[in-house]
Write a protein that holds these residues in place. Structure first.
Motif, PDB file in Angstrom:
ATOM      1  N   ARG A 226       0.820  -1.223   0.000  1.00 18.05           N
ATOM      2  CA  ARG A 226       0.000   0.000   0.000  1.00 18.05           C
ATOM      3  C   ARG A 226       0.854   1.273   0.000  1.00 18.05           C
ATOM      4  O   ARG A 226       0.440   2.292  -0.550  1.00 18.05           O
ATOM      5  N   PHE A 227       2.007   1.219   0.648  1.00 16.03           N
ATOM      6  CA  PHE A 227       2.866   2.393   0.771  1.00 16.03           C
ATOM      7  C   PHE A 227       4.114   2.216  -0.086  1.00 16.03           C
ATOM      8  O   PHE A 227       4.597   1.094  -0.270  1.00 16.03           O
ATOM      9  N   THR A 228       4.653   3.328  -0.560  1.00 13.61           N
ATOM     10  CA  THR A 228       5.891   3.306  -1.331  1.00 13.61           C
ATOM     11  C   THR A 228       6.810   4.415  -0.833  1.00 13.61           C
ATOM     12  O   THR A 228       6.408   5.584  -0.792  1.00 13.61           O
ATOM     13  N   ILE A 229       8.016   4.030  -0.465  1.00 18.87           N
ATOM     14  CA  ILE A 229       9.017   5.013  -0.065  1.00 18.87           C
ATOM     15  C   ILE A 229       9.942   5.265  -1.247  1.00 18.87           C
ATOM     16  O   ILE A 229      10.288   4.344  -1.997  1.00 18.87           O
ATOM     17  N   SER A 230      10.328   6.516  -1.416  1.00 16.05           N
ATOM     18  CA  SER A 230      11.246   6.872  -2.504  1.00 16.05           C
ATOM     19  C   SER A 230      12.045   8.091  -2.068  1.00 16.05           C
ATOM     20  O   SER A 230      11.719   8.739  -1.065  1.00 16.05           O
ATOM     21  N   ARG A 231      13.086   8.392  -2.838  1.00 11.38           N
ATOM     22  CA  ARG A 231      13.902   9.551  -2.509  1.00 11.38           C
ATOM     23  C   ARG A 231      14.344  10.247  -3.783  1.00 11.38           C
ATOM     24  O   ARG A 231      14.532   9.598  -4.820  1.00 11.38           O
ATOM     25  N   ASP A 232      14.516  11.549  -3.688  1.00  8.43           N
ATOM     26  CA  ASP A 232      14.946  12.376  -4.812  1.00  8.43           C
ATOM     27  C   ASP A 232      16.196  13.122  -4.359  1.00  8.43           C
ATOM     28  O   ASP A 232      16.109  14.059  -3.562  1.00  8.43           O
ATOM     29  N   GLY A 233      17.346  12.713  -4.888  1.00 15.74           N
ATOM     30  CA  GLY A 233      18.606  13.321  -4.484  1.00 15.74           C
ATOM     31  C   GLY A 233      18.727  14.771  -4.907  1.00 15.74           C
ATOM     32  O   GLY A 233      19.375  15.572  -4.217  1.00 15.74           O
ATOM     33  N   ALA A 234      18.107  15.119  -6.010  1.00 14.04           N
ATOM     34  CA  ALA A 234      18.189  16.504  -6.493  1.00 14.04           C
ATOM     35  C   ALA A 234      17.432  17.456  -5.571  1.00 14.04           C
ATOM     36  O   ALA A 234      17.762  18.640  -5.482  1.00 14.04           O
ATOM     37  N   LYS A 235      16.415  16.928  -4.892  1.00 12.06           N
ATOM     38  CA  LYS A 235      15.600  17.753  -4.013  1.00 12.06           C
ATOM     39  C   LYS A 235      15.879  17.487  -2.533  1.00 12.06           C
ATOM     40  O   LYS A 235      15.238  18.091  -1.672  1.00 12.06           O
ATOM     41  N   ASN A 236      16.793  16.564  -2.250  1.00 11.94           N
ATOM     42  CA  ASN A 236      17.086  16.200  -0.851  1.00 11.94           C
ATOM     43  C   ASN A 236      15.802  15.876  -0.092  1.00 11.94           C
ATOM     44  O   ASN A 236      15.581  16.336   1.042  1.00 11.94           O
ATOM     45  N   THR A 237      14.987  15.060  -0.723  1.00 18.06           N
ATOM     46  CA  THR A 237      13.667  14.779  -0.166  1.00 18.06           C
ATOM     47  C   THR A 237      13.374  13.281  -0.232  1.00 18.06           C
ATOM     48  O   THR A 237      13.706  12.613  -1.208  1.00 18.06           O
ATOM     49  N   VAL A 238      12.748  12.793   0.815  1.00 21.41           N
ATOM     50  CA  VAL A 238      12.247  11.420   0.839  1.00 21.41           C
ATOM     51  C   VAL A 238      10.720  11.498   0.911  1.00 21.41           C
ATOM     52  O   VAL A 238      10.171  12.392   1.568  1.00 21.41           O
TER      53      VAL A 238
END
Length: 125
Positions: free
Chosen positions: A67-79
């Motif tokens: 149901r949940f998905t974790i991801s990260r964006d290195g360009a935005k320093n955001t998870v």
């Protein structure tokens, strides 16, 4: 010192979706594994999901899996934590956390070095 700021919480009906964001500042984001935990009123904080520093490996609690998905964006320093098919029992304060042991992950909150202030998620039935 690492600063973590969560956003995206709110009130949603059962079956709905929310996406939580956590911005990271103060150190090199790509060196840290990141995790999401939650704490419902009167209950202990529990692990929800984690992602390694390189983003290649993700881990979920049994309740979050599928149901949940974790991801990260290195360009935005955001998870991110994408939450679908939400249930009333998902109601809690959600916290993101950073672990300087970036190549691994942990379900144990004591292994995380930095924490955000939390964002409230309320799922109505």
């Amino acid at each position: 010192q690492v600063q973590l700021v969560e956003s995206g919480g709110g009130l949603v009906q059962a079956g709905g979706s929310l996406r939580l964001s956590c911005t990271f500042a103060g150190r090199t984001f790509s060196s840290y594994a990141m995790g999401w935990f939650r704490q419902a009123q009167g209950k202990e904080r529990e692990f929800v999901a984690a992602i390694t520093s390189n983003g290649r490996n993700t881990y979920y609690s049994d309740s979050a899996k599928g149901r949940f998905t974790i991801s990260r964006d290195g360009a935005k320093n955001t998870v991110y934590l994408q939450m679908n098919s939400l249930k009333p029992e998902d109601t809690a304060v959600y916290y993101c956390a950073a672990d300087r042991v970036g190549g691994a992950y942990s379900r144990n909150s004591a292994d995380y070095d930095y924490w955000g202030q939390g964002t409230q998620v309320t799922v109505s039935s």
